[in-house]
Each structure stands twice: as C-alpha cells, then as structure tokens.
Design a protein around this motif. Structure first.
Motif, short mmCIF file in Angstrom:
data_model
loop_
_atom_site.label_atom_id
_atom_site.label_comp_id
_atom_site.label_asym_id
_atom_site.label_seq_id
_atom_site.Cartn_x
_atom_site.Cartn_y
_atom_site.Cartn_z
N TRP A 38 3.35 30.75 -23.39
CA TRP A 38 3.18 31.59 -22.20
C TRP A 38 4.49 31.74 -21.42
O TRP A 38 4.64 32.69 -20.65
CB TRP A 38 2.12 31.00 -21.28
CG TRP A 38 0.71 31.17 -21.75
CD1 TRP A 38 -0.13 30.19 -22.23
CD2 TRP A 38 -0.05 32.38 -21.78
NE1 TRP A 38 -1.34 30.71 -22.54
CE2 TRP A 38 -1.33 32.06 -22.28
CE3 TRP A 38 0.21 33.71 -21.44
CZ2 TRP A 38 -2.34 33.02 -22.45
CZ3 TRP A 38 -0.78 34.66 -21.60
CH2 TRP A 38 -2.04 34.32 -22.11
N GLY A 39 5.37 30.80 -21.58
CA GLY A 39 6.60 30.81 -20.78
C GLY A 39 6.45 30.05 -19.49
O GLY A 39 7.42 29.86 -18.75
N SER A 40 5.25 29.63 -19.18
CA SER A 40 4.96 28.79 -18.01
C SER A 40 3.60 28.15 -18.24
O SER A 40 2.89 28.50 -19.20
CB SER A 40 4.95 29.61 -16.72
OG SER A 40 3.92 30.59 -16.76
N SER A 41 3.24 27.26 -17.37
CA SER A 41 1.97 26.56 -17.54
C SER A 41 0.78 27.52 -17.43
O SER A 41 0.81 28.47 -16.64
CB SER A 41 1.83 25.48 -16.46
OG SER A 41 0.53 24.91 -16.51
N PRO A 42 -0.27 27.31 -18.22
CA PRO A 42 -1.48 28.12 -18.08
C PRO A 42 -2.10 28.03 -16.68
O PRO A 42 -2.89 28.89 -16.32
CB PRO A 42 -2.42 27.53 -19.14
CG PRO A 42 -1.51 27.00 -20.18
CD PRO A 42 -0.33 26.45 -19.42
#
Length: 369
Positions: A53-57
């Motif tokens: 995702w490129g960051s946390s869900p």
C-alpha cells in the motif's frame, strides 16, 4: 427355509443412508471464509501489505481495518468446514479412494500456484524476494513447514494442518471403516489426547495432535454426525465441547491487551462471536436450514475458493502495489479490483488446471497397487 442374518438397526441405517446431495450453501460459506482471510491479508494487518500500500492499512482503511483484523478467523471456519466435508467424503470409502480424492483435490492447483508465485516474485520489476530454487522445489511436496524451508505461499501453514487432520482421520476412521461409533470414539479420543498434549507441553504431541486447531476439525466432524441424524446427542455433545475449547484457543491466540500502538485491538467478545457464527453457519447447513440456497453459482463459488485462497495473498500484494502506488487508484478501488483479479485468476486455475488434471490424477492414484 433360508435364514436371513439379523442386521443391527444402526448398521442398517448406515448402509441405507441416502446418497449425499450437493450442499451448495457450504460452497458459499467456503468463499465467505476465503474472503474473510483476504480482507485480513489486504487490510487487517501490517508487514508486507504495508509495503504494497505504501503506508499502513490503518491509513488506507481508518475504520474498517479493525474489522478486517477479525478476518484471520476465516481459517478456523475453514477447519470446521473441513471436518464436516472430510467425514462426509470418507464415509464408506476405502483408504485408497480417500487418499486419491484428497491428493487430486489439493495438489494440481497447489503446484501451479507455487510455480506461479515463485515466477512472479522472481521478476525484476516485482519488489518482493523469491525463495531459492531449492526451497521452491521442496514447497511442491507440501512438507516445507515441518522441514523448516522458506514458504512460497503464506497460507500453506493451514494446508499442513489439513494434511495432518487427513492422516489422523484416515488411520483412525477410514482404514478400519467409518461407522458412527468409530467416528464418535475418534472425536472423543482426539479431544482428550489434544488436551493431554497441551498439558504435557511436548512438541511432538503438539505437532501430531494440534491442540489449538483440533476443536475446529472435531466440531466439523460432529456437525456431520448431526447432518446424518439431527437427534444424535453424541454429535451435539461433540460440537458443544469443541466450540467451548475452540473459542478458548481462538481468544488465547488472537486477543491482545488493548494498546494505542497496536495495529488493531481484537476484543475477546468479537473473537468469540466470529467463532460462534462459524459454528452456527455450518450447523444451519448440517440441519438443512439452508437447503433453499440451492443456486448453481454457489457451486462455482465453491470451486473458486481453493485456488483463490492459494494465490490471493502474495499475488495480491503485487496487484495492490501496481494499482495503488503506480496507477494511483483509491484504496477502495484497489481493494475491490484486487479481489476481482484474484477471483479471475482462481477461475482460470480451476478451468485450465483443476478440471483437466484433478480427475486424471485421481484415476492414476486409484489404480496404483
């Protein structure tokens, strides 16, 4: 005058039991459990999916990630379904036929999934590390878990649990011949042995008897007894004890004290609720309450479940990264399209791998001496 042998009522009932019809609601429940696990893998935890995702869900799904975190319990629902199905398919079947049926059902799609994920992860444009060629070959045996080899498929640990259940059921029930009494003794004996293994804290006993997963398999077997006879008090007792022990293990393994730093805070009530709903769903099918759900598309859903389960996690990361980070699609569009693409891939695996290879492998194994 010819004297006819007296047949005990129980054995007469077993011999004249009607041929099983397709329980299409069970097929639908399989897919629901697989989608629960997919939601967990895509939005209910950190780790590799964060890189996708490129960051946390937690950023992508600020509210729903807490609910997605319960999706891991789809595995326990799978185990209950498996107990039901394996008892149903093993009843009245010789050991060779049972082995051929299980091996041909699991292996073709599994082999292709292992090779496919290995090949995709080896591509230079894919940012995930592939296992070594040697480890990939060992993965084809489905024995990588006990051998300590790197896994190609993250979900294969559940298959290792399934294989051990098949072996126990085959040795204790299928080999001597399935009867109601033998199945009841198998359930009671396994339950007691699993509890002893837990108390003994002996790794070998844990490996063979699987205390934390045994209640779900056993509960499914008990539900099949109820499916054969809804007034089977022993069956109801097996299911009740299995639910009590199963929810304990689920809470023990998945509950953590609430913390602001935790990815998600599963409550003990929420865990117990999902486990209970899983048992109730299979019970409703066993009792015939969902026989009205007899739509043909549910059979298709059931056929897609296993290949979907095999490929959705790792290949899903690749799709998520491509759609969300490279094509800048929204979180929900990415989530939906990833699920859809994995279902499409599952259909292709079912159509071009399972349908042609499963019957051929089953026939070849059944002919072996």
């Amino acid at each position: 005058m010819t004297v006819r042998p007296v047949i005990e009522p129980q054995r007469r009932a077993e011999r004249t039991a009607p041929r099983e019809t397709r329980l299409r609601a069970l097929d639908g429940l399989r897919l629901v459990a697989a989608l629960m696990v997919a939601a967990y893998h895509y939005g209910g935890r950190g780790g590799e999916v964060t890189a996708a995702w490129g960051s946390s869900p937690t950023v992508q799904f600020p509210t729903l990630h807490e609910f997605f975190a319960y999706g891991c319990l789809g595995v326990q629902v799978f185990f209950v379904i498996s107990g039901f199905v394996i008892c149903m398919s093993g009843w009245g079947r010789p050991l060779k036929s049972f082995f051929a049926s299980r091996a041909s059902r699991l292996l073709p799609a599994y082999w292709v999934a292992v090779l496919l994920v290995t090949a995709v992860f080896a591509l230079p444009m894919v940012a995930y590390k592939a296992v070594s060629p040697s480890d990939a070959l060992v993965n084809l045996t489905m024995l990588q878990q006990p051998l300590g080899v790197d896994r190609v498929l993250g979900v294969c640990w559940t298959l290792w649990a399934e294989v051990r259940f098949y072996a126990l059921f085959a040795l204790c029930v299928v080999l001597p011949g399935a009867t109601r009494r033998r199945v009841i003794m198998f359930c009671a004996g396994w339950t007691l042995a699993a509890v002893i293994a837990e108390a003994a804290n002996e790794p070998l006993l844990d490996l063979v008897l699987m205390p934390e997963y045994a209640p779900f398999f056993i509960g499914g077997v008990g539900l099949y007894l109820i499916h054969r006879n809804r007034r089977d008090n022993y069956g109801w007792g097996i299911v009740g004890v299995s639910w009590l022990i199963g929810q304990h293990y689920a809470v023990q393994n998945l509950w953590r004290a609430p913390s602001p730093d935790a990815f998600a805070n599963r409550t003990s009530f929420g865990i117990m609720l999902v486990v209970t709903l899983g048992f109730l769903a299979v019970a409703a099918i066993a009792l015939g309450w969902l026989n009205w759900a007899n739509w043909r598309w549910l059979t298709v859903a059931g056929a897609l479940t296993y290949p979907f389960y095999l490929v959705h996690e790792h290949l899903g990361w690749v799709v998520i990264k491509t759609l969300h980070q490279d094509l800048y699609l929204s979180s929900w569009a990415t989530f939906t399209l990833t699920i859809g693409s994995m279902l499409l891939l599952a259909w292709l695996l079912n159509r071009y791998v399972e349908k042609p290879l499963t019957p051929r492998l089953r026939t070849a194994l059944a002919k072996m001496r």
